[in-house]
Scaffold this motif. Structure first.
Motif, PDB file in Angstrom:
ATOM      1  N   GLY A 138      -0.003  -6.504   0.473  1.00 34.05           N
ATOM      2  CA  GLY A 138      -1.516  -7.002   1.637  1.00 34.05           C
ATOM      3  C   GLY A 138      -3.165  -6.811   1.435  1.00 34.05           C
ATOM      4  O   GLY A 138      -3.357  -6.017   2.101  1.00 34.05           O
ATOM      5  N   ASP A 139      -3.200  -6.342   0.184  1.00 29.81           N
ATOM      6  CA  ASP A 139      -4.768  -6.172  -0.470  1.00 29.81           C
ATOM      7  C   ASP A 139      -4.687  -4.434   0.204  1.00 29.81           C
ATOM      8  O   ASP A 139      -5.888  -4.217   0.316  1.00 29.81           O
ATOM      9  N   GLU A 140      -3.806  -4.000   0.229  1.00 33.78           N
ATOM     10  CA  GLU A 140      -3.558  -2.556   0.990  1.00 33.78           C
ATOM     11  C   GLU A 140      -3.086  -1.512  -0.174  1.00 33.78           C
ATOM     12  O   GLU A 140      -2.526  -1.089  -0.705  1.00 33.78           O
ATOM     13  N   VAL A 141      -3.892  -0.769  -0.097  1.00 32.00           N
ATOM     14  CA  VAL A 141      -3.715   0.908  -1.883  1.00 32.00           C
ATOM     15  C   VAL A 141      -3.180   1.835  -0.610  1.00 32.00           C
ATOM     16  O   VAL A 141      -4.228   2.865   0.019  1.00 32.00           O
ATOM     17  N   HIS A 142      -1.919   2.546  -0.720  1.00 32.86           N
ATOM     18  CA  HIS A 142      -1.264   3.423  -0.137  1.00 32.86           C
ATOM     19  C   HIS A 142      -0.678   4.097  -0.995  1.00 32.86           C
ATOM     20  O   HIS A 142      -0.077   4.331  -1.834  1.00 32.86           O
ATOM     21  N   ALA A 143      -0.846   5.810  -0.354  1.00 31.29           N
ATOM     22  CA  ALA A 143      -0.351   6.777  -1.341  1.00 31.29           C
ATOM     23  C   ALA A 143       0.966   6.934  -0.613  1.00 31.29           C
ATOM     24  O   ALA A 143       1.877   6.553  -0.013  1.00 31.29           O
ATOM     25  N   ALA A 144       1.794   7.091  -2.399  1.00 31.99           N
ATOM     26  CA  ALA A 144       3.057   7.565  -2.356  1.00 31.99           C
ATOM     27  C   ALA A 144       3.834   8.040  -1.154  1.00 31.99           C
ATOM     28  O   ALA A 144       4.690   8.189  -0.453  1.00 31.99           O
ATOM     29  N   ARG A 145       3.459   9.022  -1.076  1.00 32.52           N
ATOM     30  CA  ARG A 145       3.351  10.698  -0.262  1.00 32.52           C
ATOM     31  C   ARG A 145       3.412   9.847   1.727  1.00 32.52           C
ATOM     32  O   ARG A 145       4.281  10.415   2.273  1.00 32.52           O
ATOM     33  N   THR A 146       2.390   9.411   1.551  1.00 31.60           N
ATOM     34  CA  THR A 146       2.275   8.253   3.359  1.00 31.60           C
ATOM     35  C   THR A 146       2.408   7.183   3.598  1.00 31.60           C
ATOM     36  O   THR A 146       3.066   6.865   4.915  1.00 31.60           O
ATOM     37  N   VAL A 147       3.029   6.209   2.870  1.00 31.00           N
ATOM     38  CA  VAL A 147       3.250   4.812   3.310  1.00 31.00           C
ATOM     39  C   VAL A 147       5.060   4.855   3.552  1.00 31.00           C
ATOM     40  O   VAL A 147       5.710   5.550   3.275  1.00 31.00           O
ATOM     41  N   ARG A 148       4.656   3.911   4.200  1.00 32.22           N
ATOM     42  CA  ARG A 148       6.085   3.143   5.454  1.00 32.22           C
ATOM     43  C   ARG A 148       6.339   1.819   5.448  1.00 32.22           C
ATOM     44  O   ARG A 148       5.366   1.515   5.732  1.00 32.22           O
ATOM     45  N   LYS A 149       7.668   1.549   5.436  1.00 28.21           N
ATOM     46  CA  LYS A 149       7.265   0.073   5.639  1.00 28.21           C
ATOM     47  C   LYS A 149       7.681   0.047   6.827  1.00 28.21           C
ATOM     48  O   LYS A 149       8.993   0.519   7.661  1.00 28.21           O
ATOM     49  N   SER A 150       7.106  -0.121   7.889  1.00 28.50           N
ATOM     50  CA  SER A 150       7.434  -0.409   9.408  1.00 28.50           C
ATOM     51  C   SER A 150       7.503  -1.885  10.014  1.00 28.50           C
ATOM     52  O   SER A 150       7.636  -1.433  10.955  1.00 28.50           O
ATOM     53  N   HIS A 151       7.859  -2.545   9.148  1.00 24.89           N
ATOM     54  CA  HIS A 151       8.565  -3.632   9.660  1.00 24.89           C
ATOM     55  C   HIS A 151       9.759  -4.145   9.117  1.00 24.89           C
ATOM     56  O   HIS A 151       8.959  -4.449   7.717  1.00 24.89           O
ATOM     57  N   THR A 152      10.247  -5.744   9.321  1.00 23.64           N
ATOM     58  CA  THR A 152      11.744  -5.999   8.103  1.00 23.64           C
ATOM     59  C   THR A 152      11.452  -7.026   7.878  1.00 23.64           C
ATOM     60  O   THR A 152      11.208  -7.541   6.928  1.00 23.64           O
ATOM     61  N   THR A 153      10.404  -7.740   8.127  1.00 23.06           N
ATOM     62  CA  THR A 153       9.562  -9.315   7.744  1.00 23.06           C
ATOM     63  C   THR A 153       8.301  -9.579   7.719  1.00 23.06           C
ATOM     64  O   THR A 153       7.847 -10.086   7.213  1.00 23.06           O
ATOM     65  N   SER A 154       7.404  -8.811   8.842  1.00 23.12           N
ATOM     66  CA  SER A 154       6.153  -8.945   8.633  1.00 23.12           C
ATOM     67  C   SER A 154       5.134  -8.745   6.982  1.00 23.12           C
ATOM     68  O   SER A 154       5.927  -7.920   6.379  1.00 23.12           O
ATOM     69  N   PRO A 155       4.468  -9.243   6.456  1.00 23.80           N
ATOM     70  CA  PRO A 155       3.507  -9.645   5.210  1.00 23.80           C
ATOM     71  C   PRO A 155       2.929  -8.604   5.349  1.00 23.80           C
ATOM     72  O   PRO A 155       2.528  -7.747   4.226  1.00 23.80           O
ATOM     73  N   ALA A 156       2.431  -8.056   6.702  1.00 24.95           N
ATOM     74  CA  ALA A 156       1.816  -6.163   6.515  1.00 24.95           C
ATOM     75  C   ALA A 156       2.836  -5.350   7.299  1.00 24.95           C
ATOM     76  O   ALA A 156       2.195  -4.668   8.005  1.00 24.95           O
ATOM     77  N   ALA A 157       3.992  -5.204   6.204  1.00 25.29           N
ATOM     78  CA  ALA A 157       4.735  -4.331   6.469  1.00 25.29           C
ATOM     79  C   ALA A 157       4.352  -2.866   6.011  1.00 25.29           C
ATOM     80  O   ALA A 157       4.899  -2.308   6.996  1.00 25.29           O
ATOM     81  N   PHE A 158       3.985  -3.072   4.924  1.00 20.94           N
ATOM     82  CA  PHE A 158       4.063  -1.427   4.462  1.00 20.94           C
ATOM     83  C   PHE A 158       2.663  -0.992   5.435  1.00 20.94           C
ATOM     84  O   PHE A 158       0.922  -1.315   5.257  1.00 20.94           O
ATOM     85  N   THR A 159       2.806   0.130   5.812  1.00 23.17           N
ATOM     86  CA  THR A 159       1.325   1.053   6.631  1.00 23.17           C
ATOM     87  C   THR A 159       1.387   2.752   6.153  1.00 23.17           C
ATOM     88  O   THR A 159       2.328   2.812   5.512  1.00 23.17           O
TER      89      THR A 159
END
Length: 490
Positions: free
Chosen positions: A313-334
């Motif tokens: 989703g054009d966002e860059v997350h660190a491995a330590r902090t990233v979570r998959k927060s939704h089962t289907t949303s294209p913006a699932a990773f936060t």
């Protein structure tokens, strides 16, 4: 009568004469005439090596009749520059296919300028090229790889970068298509198929080394798969010719893959994991955009030292902090605790935070280890907890809130912690386990005092991966405690 090889040589050299604005003499070594079935791509390389040393930049002046031809041509130039000291038979399959494909497009362009006899170019070209034979040693010249190639067209500069990215594909939703037998989607697309869906990469100035590593759903990846992947990444980075790595895989396990790879990643080049929430058969499939952003991030110098990252989703997350927060949303990773460290816009990476702190560096596994994960629930009587005794080398407890369990579990956890490392994490997945606030039986202070090890702000899944990596390396209880204490304090 000219041989088929000679006709193809003449056609290709005519094309290069137009590109370089001069006449090129055809190669004459006897070995060339004997290769009667060699493809036009072979001659393309031979011709390029004749006069390309001082004029390779002029290839960027060529304008085909379509963006696709132009884009493929620029990508081939990047591949050519990257492989100038490498024999053709030693090139990666992806690099070979890029040169073959580009030669086909260039030959089609040449057809429009200078008609050839039927069958000489274009027709069944890729089929012939796949039956490739190595380039004879007599036709190779050791050439110095240029750092960059630059040309000017009016007021516009075109720079061909020497930044290179290795792409490993593992399968997952991003690579799935419909299985006619089951009617559901399954991993089927190769890494080359994925990249073919991202035409913008051809003009990005980034060279790609492509490798099909696995073709599995994310849920089916194993520790063995990721250990092998980590070794392959290390070998690629130590070779010194790539500036970053991209991994495509299923999103089911992306946050775990990224964290585990980060534990074993001791180099400065970023390793970027990406995937897709919508498979290629769906409207608005996000795989191509995610792959494009991931390659840009892997090649960006500003992310050196950032370790393993996740880009979707054009966002860059660190491995330590990233979570998959939704089962289907294209913006699932936060990253709930801090947000992304960067965003990708207008084909470049824009930092919005500092380069993340790195976690502990753990060596490669030397033994098998089994680590359990026990999630505490309301009304838990501890009966299932007792089943872990003697069946695992370590245990992670996903506790309530800041590290609390029902009082009925305290005795069982105390007994387990006297035999194996037991790590106390929070099932919330965002925020730390405390150490000195609550004092009731089953509180974090009580449990840590009984020998459990605090996970800090690591999620239960991350704590399990770290514990598994340490035990698989042969670490004892004291080393495990010290590593978790250090990781929590970072």
């Amino acid at each position: 009568m000219p041989t088929p090889v000679r006709e193809r040589e003449q056609l290709t050299l005519a094309l290069f004469a137009d590109l370089f604005s001069q006449t090129l003499e055809p190669p004459t070594p006897p070995a060339a005439a004997k290769e009667a079935e060699q493809s036009l791509a072979h001659v393309w390389i031979v011709a390029a090596e004749i006069k390309a040393e001082e004029r390779i930049a002029k290839l960027a002046d060529f304008r085909g009749s379509s963006t696709t031809v132009e884009g493929t041509r620029v990508d081939a130039l990047e591949v050519y520059c990257r492989n100038r000291r490498r024999p053709y038979e030693d090139m990666a399959d992806g690099d070979r296919e890029t040169l073959i494909s580009t030669t086909y497009h260039c030959s089609r362009s040449a057809d429009r300028q200078q008609p050839a006899e039927p069958g000489m170019v274009g027709r069944n070209h890729l089929d012939r090229a796949r039956a490739w034979r190595p380039m004879p040693d007599s036709l190779r010249e050791p050439l110095v790889r240029p750092r960059s190639a630059r040309s000017r067209q009016g007021s516009r500069d075109m720079t061909v970068s020497v930044r290179n990215v290795a792409v490993f594909s593992l399968g997952g939703t991003i690579a799935m298509t419909t299985d006619p037998t089951t009617g559901g989607v399954v991993p089927a697309l190769s890494a080359h198929d994925l990249l073919a869906a991202v035409p913008a990469l051809a003009t990005s100035g980034i060279g790609l080394k492509v490798r099909d590593f696995r073709r599995l759903p994310g849920a089916s990846l194993t520790f063995e798969d990721l250990t092998a992947l980590s070794a392959a990444i290390t070998a690629e980075l130590e070779a010194g010719d790539v500036d970053g790595v991209v991994i495509t895989q299923g999103t089911d396990t992306i946050e775990e893959t990224a964290f585990l790879l980060d534990l074993h990643h001791g180099h400065e080049q970023p390793v970027v994991v990406t995937g897709a929430m919508r498979n290629p058969t769906l409207p608005g499939a996000d795989g191509p955009a995610n792959l494009h952003a991931a390659v840009l991030a892997a090649a960006d110098p500003g992310l050196r030292g950032a370790g393993c990252l996740v880009v979707l989703g054009d966002e860059v997350h660190a491995a330590r902090t990233v979570r998959k927060s939704h089962t289907t949303s294209p913006a699932a990773f936060t990253s709930p605790a801090c947000g992304p460290i960067a965003r990708v816009a207008e084909n470049r990476v824009r930092m919005v935070g500092g380069v993340p702190r790195r976690g502990p560096l753990v060596g490669v596994p030397v033994r098998e280890a089994r680590v359990g994960l026990y999630t505490v629930t309301l009304g838990d009587d501890g009966a299932l907890l007792d089943l872990w005794g003697g069946n695992c080398d370590g245990l992670v407890v996903a506790a309530f809130g800041v590290g609390h369990v029902p009082e009925r579990l305290v005795e069982g956890l105390t007994k387990l912690a006297s035999h194996i490392p037991v790590v106390l994490a929070s099932r919330i997945g965002n925020g730390p386990v405390l150490s000195d606030t609550y004092g009731f039986p089953g509180s974090e202070k009580d449990l840590l005092g009984r020998g459990l090890i605090g996970a800090g702000d690591l999620s239960p899944y991350q704590a399990r991966l770290l514990l598994h990596a340490l035990l698989a390396q042969g670490a004892d209880g004291a080393a495990v405690r010290e590593t978790f204490t250090t990781a929590s304090a970072r």
